[in-house]
Design an enzyme around this catalytic site. Structure first.
Site, PDB file in Angstrom:
ATOM      1  N   HIS A  91      -7.346   6.325  11.334  1.00  0.00           N
ATOM      2  CA  HIS A  91      -7.070   5.645  11.322  1.00  0.00           C
ATOM      3  C   HIS A  91      -5.405   5.620  11.082  1.00  0.00           C
ATOM      4  O   HIS A  91      -5.338   4.466  10.965  1.00  0.00           O
ATOM      5  CB  HIS A  91      -8.404   4.697   9.768  1.00  0.00           C
ATOM      6  CG  HIS A  91      -9.334   4.522  10.560  1.00  0.00           C
ATOM      7  ND1 HIS A  91      -9.792   4.140   9.266  1.00  0.00           N
ATOM      8  CD2 HIS A  91      -9.533   5.093  11.080  1.00  0.00           C
ATOM      9  CE1 HIS A  91     -11.326   3.883  10.510  1.00  0.00           C
ATOM     10  NE2 HIS A  91     -11.433   3.901  11.215  1.00  0.00           N
ATOM     11  N   SER A 111     -18.461   4.883   3.452  1.00  0.00           N
ATOM     12  CA  SER A 111     -19.487   4.236   3.296  1.00  0.00           C
ATOM     13  C   SER A 111     -20.420   3.888   4.860  1.00  0.00           C
ATOM     14  O   SER A 111     -21.254   3.587   4.831  1.00  0.00           O
ATOM     15  CB  SER A 111     -19.326   2.391   2.466  1.00  0.00           C
ATOM     16  OG  SER A 111     -18.925   2.076   3.450  1.00  0.00           O
ATOM     17  N   GLN A 124     -10.566   9.330   7.246  1.00  0.00           N
ATOM     18  CA  GLN A 124     -10.489   7.670   7.752  1.00  0.00           C
ATOM     19  C   GLN A 124      -9.087   6.853   6.647  1.00  0.00           C
ATOM     20  O   GLN A 124      -8.648   5.883   7.272  1.00  0.00           O
ATOM     21  CB  GLN A 124     -11.438   6.969   7.266  1.00  0.00           C
ATOM     22  CG  GLN A 124     -12.907   7.394   8.504  1.00  0.00           C
ATOM     23  CD  GLN A 124     -14.044   6.820   7.795  1.00  0.00           C
ATOM     24  OE1 GLN A 124     -14.787   4.786   8.421  1.00  0.00           O
ATOM     25  NE2 GLN A 124     -15.017   7.468   7.155  1.00  0.00           N
ATOM     26  N   ASN A 125      -8.549   7.876   5.691  1.00  0.00           N
ATOM     27  CA  ASN A 125      -7.917   7.515   5.354  1.00  0.00           C
ATOM     28  C   ASN A 125      -6.439   7.305   5.630  1.00  0.00           C
ATOM     29  O   ASN A 125      -6.354   8.128   6.341  1.00  0.00           O
ATOM     30  CB  ASN A 125      -7.841   8.284   3.523  1.00  0.00           C
ATOM     31  CG  ASN A 125      -9.240   8.342   3.308  1.00  0.00           C
ATOM     32  OD1 ASN A 125      -9.745   7.528   3.418  1.00  0.00           O
ATOM     33  ND2 ASN A 125      -9.135   8.768   1.467  1.00  0.00           N
ATOM     34  N   VAL A 126      -5.492   6.816   4.835  1.00  0.00           N
ATOM     35  CA  VAL A 126      -4.486   6.557   5.832  1.00  0.00           C
ATOM     36  C   VAL A 126      -3.323   6.646   4.942  1.00  0.00           C
ATOM     37  O   VAL A 126      -1.792   6.821   4.610  1.00  0.00           O
ATOM     38  CB  VAL A 126      -3.887   4.609   5.782  1.00  0.00           C
ATOM     39  CG1 VAL A 126      -4.738   4.464   7.291  1.00  0.00           C
ATOM     40  CG2 VAL A 126      -4.066   3.636   5.063  1.00  0.00           C
ATOM     41  N   ASP A 127      -3.463   7.278   3.254  1.00  0.00           N
ATOM     42  CA  ASP A 127      -2.142   7.967   2.492  1.00  0.00           C
ATOM     43  C   ASP A 127      -2.638   9.626   3.148  1.00  0.00           C
ATOM     44  O   ASP A 127      -2.857  10.104   3.727  1.00  0.00           O
ATOM     45  CB  ASP A 127      -3.268   7.575   0.639  1.00  0.00           C
ATOM     46  CG  ASP A 127      -4.357   8.295   1.086  1.00  0.00           C
ATOM     47  OD1 ASP A 127      -4.731   9.935   0.997  1.00  0.00           O
ATOM     48  OD2 ASP A 127      -5.967   8.379   0.723  1.00  0.00           O
ATOM     49  N   ARG A 145       0.475  -1.464   0.080  1.00  0.00           N
ATOM     50  CA  ARG A 145       0.792   0.173   0.080  1.00  0.00           C
ATOM     51  C   ARG A 145       0.945   1.287  -0.404  1.00  0.00           C
ATOM     52  O   ARG A 145       0.846   2.219  -0.586  1.00  0.00           O
ATOM     53  CB  ARG A 145      -1.240  -0.041   1.938  1.00  0.00           C
ATOM     54  CG  ARG A 145      -1.701  -1.081   1.191  1.00  0.00           C
ATOM     55  CD  ARG A 145      -3.157  -0.996   1.084  1.00  0.00           C
ATOM     56  NE  ARG A 145      -3.349  -1.205  -0.700  1.00  0.00           N
ATOM     57  CZ  ARG A 145      -2.792  -2.582  -1.147  1.00  0.00           C
ATOM     58  NH1 ARG A 145      -2.519  -3.815  -0.858  1.00  0.00           N
ATOM     59  NH2 ARG A 145      -2.876  -2.680  -2.530  1.00  0.00           N
TER      60      ARG A 145
HETATM   61  P1  OAD Z   1     -15.528   1.815   1.895  1.00  0.00           P
HETATM   62  O1  OAD Z   1     -14.780   0.981   0.474  1.00  0.00           O
HETATM   63  O2  OAD Z   1     -15.874   1.372   2.705  1.00  0.00           O
HETATM   64  O3  OAD Z   1     -16.561   2.651   0.923  1.00  0.00           O
HETATM   65  C1  OAD Z   1     -16.081   3.823   0.538  1.00  0.00           C
HETATM   66  C2  OAD Z   1     -16.771   4.833  -0.501  1.00  0.00           C
HETATM   67  O4  OAD Z   1     -16.366   5.639  -1.741  1.00  0.00           O
HETATM   68  C3  OAD Z   1     -18.261   4.281  -1.044  1.00  0.00           C
HETATM   69  O5  OAD Z   1     -19.788   5.058  -0.639  1.00  0.00           O
HETATM   70  C4  OAD Z   1     -18.510   4.435  -2.341  1.00  0.00           C
HETATM   71  O6  OAD Z   1     -19.328   4.854  -3.112  1.00  0.00           O
HETATM   72  C5  OAD Z   1     -17.338   5.618  -2.487  1.00  0.00           C
HETATM   73  N1  OAD Z   1     -16.349   5.759  -3.464  1.00  0.00           N
HETATM   74  C6  OAD Z   1     -16.504   4.790  -4.822  1.00  0.00           C
HETATM   75  N2  OAD Z   1     -15.426   5.903  -5.968  1.00  0.00           N
HETATM   76  C7  OAD Z   1     -15.683   6.735  -5.230  1.00  0.00           C
HETATM   77  C8  OAD Z   1     -15.485   8.518  -6.205  1.00  0.00           C
HETATM   78  N3  OAD Z   1     -14.560   8.223  -7.148  1.00  0.00           N
HETATM   79  N4  OAD Z   1     -16.320   9.296  -4.747  1.00  0.00           N
HETATM   80  C9  OAD Z   1     -16.809   9.115  -4.565  1.00  0.00           C
HETATM   81  N5  OAD Z   1     -16.949   8.280  -4.080  1.00  0.00           N
HETATM   82  C10 OAD Z   1     -16.648   7.116  -4.192  1.00  0.00           C
HETATM   83  O7  OAD Z   1     -14.400   3.097   2.510  1.00  0.00           O
HETATM   84  P2  OAD Z   1     -14.534   3.648   3.757  1.00  0.00           P
HETATM   85  O8  OAD Z   1     -15.782   4.076   4.328  1.00  0.00           O
HETATM   86  O9  OAD Z   1     -13.643   4.492   3.437  1.00  0.00           O
HETATM   87  O10 OAD Z   1     -10.077   1.554   7.885  1.00  0.00           O
HETATM   88  O11 OAD Z   1     -13.919   2.554   4.528  1.00  0.00           O
HETATM   89  C11 OAD Z   1     -14.001   2.680   5.873  1.00  0.00           C
HETATM   90  C12 OAD Z   1     -12.544   2.282   6.941  1.00  0.00           C
HETATM   91  O12 OAD Z   1     -13.104   0.804   6.130  1.00  0.00           O
HETATM   92  C13 OAD Z   1     -11.597   2.453   6.663  1.00  0.00           C
HETATM   93  O13 OAD Z   1     -10.845   3.903   6.749  1.00  0.00           O
HETATM   94  C14 OAD Z   1     -10.682   0.939   7.064  1.00  0.00           C
HETATM   95  C15 OAD Z   1     -11.561   0.076   5.939  1.00  0.00           C
HETATM   96  O14 OAD Z   1     -11.302  -1.108   6.629  1.00  0.00           O
HETATM   97  C16 OAD Z   1      -8.865   0.534   8.057  1.00  0.00           C
HETATM   98  O15 OAD Z   1      -8.704  -0.703   7.395  1.00  0.00           O
HETATM   99  C17 OAD Z   1      -8.737   0.230   9.877  1.00  0.00           C
END
Ligand code: OAD
Length: 231
Positions: free
Chosen positions: A107, A175, A89-92, A59
């Site tokens: 995170h 999400s 929540q992004n680690v980037d 990553r």
């Molecule tokens: P998710 O993968 O759960 O959700 C990503 C969201 O981004 C979804 O609602 C998609 O519809 C939306 N999406 C996709 N493409 C997009 C775009 N081009 N523009 C805008 N939105 C878009 O990711 P997170 O909610 O960030 O934690 O996940 C939360 C946590 O779950 C992460 O921090 C990570 C993961 O497990 C750890 O690893 C501890």
């Protein structure tokens, strides 16, 4: 001088998708390719730390090969007219590379590793690979500076206090599946306008909610125009 309105943005993997970083739960997302509990939980680390180390090395390497996108850049631009804090929540590190100055990484951060015995002994490693057996200055094995499933989120109270101060709340590319991060929305003051940008449906219903059903780059351009009117 009039004080700037406070924007607080909750961002997730979707804001970095157009930079080429996979989200977690979309089709083709990371959790389809990997078992989340094996690579992103404290139990997974205890079970097979080398696998976890490799996952985060990959990553981190990928992060060095991608660039912030227009959505990240618009956030930086908004600082000219608003007091903007990003709770991600992004680690980037794409928000900081685009120029945003106030970012809370709920995170953790990919470009950092830390001691396995002293959580405050954090080392910046940029995009480089951490070899198995590489030690922190205190002699302990280095681990990714990531909050894994099964671990507490140290910055959650700081983040909740920031959300409670918001005049405008943005939710972009998450999400809202993962707690406690998803619960932060509940700390916003009543009647605060909330804008949610996501190309897909997100299970969140609130008063004063405007949904922009677009990818982050298009959605942020639309939002920028709406925000100018609120300023
Ligand atoms: P998710 O993968 O759960 O959700 C990503 C969201 O981004 C979804 O609602 C998609 O519809 C939306 N999406 C996709 N493409 C997009 C775009 N081009 N523009 C805008 N939105 C878009 O990711 P997170 O909610 O960030 O934690 O996940 C939360 C946590 O779950 C992460 O921090 C990570 C993961 O497990 C750890 O690893 C501890």
């Amino acid at each position: 001088m009039k004080s700037l309105k406070k924007i607080v943005a909750l961002t997730g993997a979707g804001i970095s998708a157009e930079s080429g970083i996979s989200t977690f739960r979309d089709s083709g997302g990371l959790w389809e390719q990997y078992d989340v509990m094996e690579v992103a939980s404290i139990d997974g680390w205890h079970k097979n730390p080398q696998l976890v180390q490799r996952f985060y090395n990959d990553r981190r390497k990928q992060l060095g090969e991608v660039e912030p996108n227009e959505a990240h850049r618009i956030f930086a631009e908004l600082e000219k007219n608003f007091d903007v804090t990003i709770v991600t929540q992004n680690v980037d590190n794409l928000h900081e590379r685009a120029g945003s100055t106030k970012i809370v990484h709920l995170h953790g951060e990919l470009t950092k590793v830390r001691s396995t015995i002293d959580p405050n002994l954090i080392i910046d490693v940029g995009y480089r690979t951490i070899e198995w057996g590489e030690k922190a200055p205190d002699g302990s094995q280095l681990r990714p500076h990531i909050v894994w499933f099964g671990e507490a989120v140290p910055l959650i109270e700081t983040a909740a206090a920031i959300v409670a101060e918001a005049d405008i709340l943005l939710i972009i590319g998450t999400s809202l599946n993962v707690y406690p991060a998803a619960g932060l929305v509940g700390y916003a003051k009543r009647n605060v306008p909330i804008y949610l940008i996501d190309p897909n449906e997100v299970a969140y219903k609130g008063s004063n909610l405007t949904i922009i059903r677009e990818k982050a780059t298009i959605g942020m351009n639309q939002l920028k125009k709406l925000l100018w009117n609120l300023n």
